[in-house]
Enzyme design. Structure first.
Site, PDB file in Angstrom:
ATOM      1  N   LYS A  90       0.811  -1.226   0.000  1.00 14.12           N
ATOM      2  CA  LYS A  90       0.000   0.000   0.000  1.00 14.12           C
ATOM      3  C   LYS A  90       0.840   1.269   0.000  1.00 14.12           C
ATOM      4  CE  LYS A  90      -4.448  -1.576   1.630  1.00 14.12           C
ATOM      5  NZ  LYS A  90      -4.223  -2.981   2.084  1.00 14.12           N
ATOM      6  N   GLU A 112      -9.538   7.032   4.265  1.00 19.82           N
ATOM      7  CA  GLU A 112     -10.346   6.191   5.135  1.00 19.82           C
ATOM      8  C   GLU A 112      -9.661   4.843   5.195  1.00 19.82           C
ATOM      9  OE1 GLU A 112     -11.039   4.032   2.692  1.00 19.82           O
ATOM     10  OE2 GLU A 112     -10.997   5.595   1.148  1.00 19.82           O
ATOM     11  N   SER A 376       1.674  -9.898  -0.920  1.00 19.81           N
ATOM     12  CA  SER A 376       1.312  -8.481  -0.784  1.00 19.81           C
ATOM     13  C   SER A 376       1.698  -7.864   0.551  1.00 19.81           C
ATOM     14  CB  SER A 376      -0.194  -8.317  -1.007  1.00 19.81           C
ATOM     15  OG  SER A 376      -0.932  -9.159  -0.143  1.00 19.81           O
TER      16      SER A 376
HETATM   17  C1  LIG Z   1      -5.022  -4.010   1.751  1.00 18.45           C
HETATM   18  C2  LIG Z   1      -4.326  -5.284   1.484  1.00 18.45           C
HETATM   19  C3  LIG Z   1      -4.742  -6.153   0.464  1.00 18.45           C
HETATM   20  C4  LIG Z   1      -5.976  -5.930  -0.360  1.00 18.45           C
HETATM   21  O1  LIG Z   1      -5.977  -4.771  -1.135  1.00 18.45           O
HETATM   22  P1  LIG Z   1      -5.742  -4.810  -2.717  1.00 18.45           P
HETATM   23  O2  LIG Z   1      -6.045  -3.426  -3.145  1.00 18.45           O
HETATM   24  O3  LIG Z   1      -6.669  -5.826  -3.279  1.00 18.45           O
HETATM   25  O4  LIG Z   1      -4.329  -5.186  -2.936  1.00 18.45           O
HETATM   26  C5  LIG Z   1      -3.997  -7.301   0.213  1.00 18.45           C
HETATM   27  N1  LIG Z   1      -2.910  -7.589   0.938  1.00 18.45           N
HETATM   28  C6  LIG Z   1      -2.484  -6.790   1.955  1.00 18.45           C
HETATM   29  C7  LIG Z   1      -1.276  -7.183   2.719  1.00 18.45           C
HETATM   30  C8  LIG Z   1      -3.172  -5.613   2.260  1.00 18.45           C
HETATM   31  O5  LIG Z   1      -2.742  -4.831   3.256  1.00 18.45           O
END
Ligand SMILES: *Cc1c(COP(=O)(O)O)cnc(C)c1O
Length: 392
Positions: A90, A112, A376
């Protein structure tokens, strides 16, 4: 295909700009600033410096040999977004948008957050760049995510409790939009995924596409070819689009998005928009939305807060409609199993969100294939929840 969205912000029939008239000027201002800055050499150098010196890019590409064997995958590579500053992808988007806001002369940022991850990333970017930061968060989410609330406050952000409606993410989004309408002259609204009115889905995608660009370069060095498949979890869809954007144009790469299957296929038990949703408009964009027969937004459930959203980015809806990306789901139990296996076998504790991509892979062998999974985020944030879940 990569030239989308069109001038009005549509990916086929998805996307667009469904907002009150009062926000049109702000969206136009943001779009033209973005289009100008993305070609501006000095801006790009500034962004690259922040990404390398603050965020910690490029993130590694790690081969997971033992986990690959468990999955029945030829060779498995993990794109390590968990190693970014603040622990997930993010931050790539938060610093990008904060830099644009600064160039637009904005002094105040609003955001938010549901689970708090996007709030923490935004508060971090604002601390770095000296911008005032206000984060809206539902009271229920604030109670569930106390530690992230404390983190945001440590970083100098004001966290505003939202007590309307179900006191969760969708109510926080409504409050943020209300704030923006009122303070649009001084304020930029940082949206955290490939959602919202045009140009957000495009801007967030472009800032996250560094993930796939790096991954393809790193893979070329390691195996000297393109991958056979890319796999990522899909909440709003930003980490998935980030990995896939550079891969979409290579038809030989199979692309797989994994949604939250939750407790099962019943209404309210999951966040699988493609199997349970229908075309609708939510938070300024037209996409696939989980809703009841009257168009009221449905409840959702996932063990991972980041996948628990009733809509999905419009570009995903488009790429699904033309058959370029497949979407599947992974339930809570399988995600937990993957969370444990990767931790034990590879020494990497994955975020519960990322565990959904890994869980899907555990049930879908791809012998001899070279596969890239977007890791992610890191799972440290999820350890208390997993511990509580397992002591029940
Ligand atoms: C917020 C988040 C997601 C989901 O958000 P996407 O916009 O679909 O990527 C996935 N993995 C992690 C670690 C997150 O913090």
């Amino acid at each position: 295909m990569t030239a989308l969205p069109d001038r009005r912000g549509f990916f086929g029939e998805f996307g667009g700009r469904f907002v009150p008239e009062t926000l049109m000027a702000a969206l136009n201002e943001f779009e033209s600033a973005y289009r100008r800055l993305r070609r501006d050499r000095e801006f790009r150098r500034e962004l690259d410096d922040v990404l390398s010196d603050f965020v910690g890019r490029p993130t590694p590409l790690t081969e997971a040999r033992k986990f690959a064997e468990v999955c029945g995958v030829g060779r498995l590579f993990l794109k390590r977004e968990d190693l970014n500053h603040t622990g997930a992808h993010k931050i790539n988007n938060a610093v990008g948008q904060a830099l644009i806001a600064k160039r637009m002369g904005k002094t105040r940022i609003i955001a938010e957050t549901g689970a708090g991850q996007h709030g923490v990333a935004t508060a971090t970017a604002c601390a770095l760049l000296g911008l005032q930061c206000v984060v809206y968060m539902g009271e229920v989410d604030m109670a569930r995510q106390e530690l992230n609330v404390f983190r945001m406050r440590l970083l100098g952000a004001e966290v505003v409790p939202v007590s309307s409606g179900s006191r969760t993410l969708k109510d926080a989004i409504n409050e943020a939009i209300r704030d923006w309408v009122t303070n649009v002259r001084t304020t930029h609204y940082i949206i955290g995924s490939v959602l919202g009115p045009h140009p957000y889905p495009m801007v967030v995608r472009d800032f996250q596409s560094v993930i796939g660009r790096e991954a393809l370069l790193q893979l070329r060095k390691k195996v000297n070819r393109l991958p056979d498949a890319g796999v990522a979890c899909v909440g709003g869809g930003s980490n998935a689009i980030g990995l896939f954007h550079e891969m979409v144009k290579h038809p030989s790469i199979r692309l797989i998005g994994v949604e939250a299957g939750g407790r099962g296929p019943g209404p309210g038990d999951h966040a699988a928009r493609f199997s349970g949703g229908a075309l609708g408009v939510l938070h300024g964009t037209r996409s696939m939305v989980l809703q009841d027969e009257f168009g009221q937004i449905a409840e959702t459930h996932s063990i991972s807060a980041g996948l628990d959203y009733p809509s999905i980015g419009p570009e995903h809806a488009y790429l699904q409609s033309i058959g370029r990306i497949e979407y599947h789901d992974c339930n809570d139990g399988l995600a937990l199993e993957a969370f444990h296996r990767l931790s034990e076998m590879e020494g990497i504790i994955p975020a519960l969100e990322s565990s959904h991509a890994l869980g899907w892979l555990m049930r879908n062998p791809m012998p001899n294939a070279v596969v890239v999974v977007n890791l992610s985020g890191r799972g440290d944030k999820d350890v208390p929840q997993v511990a509580a879940h397992e002591s029940r």
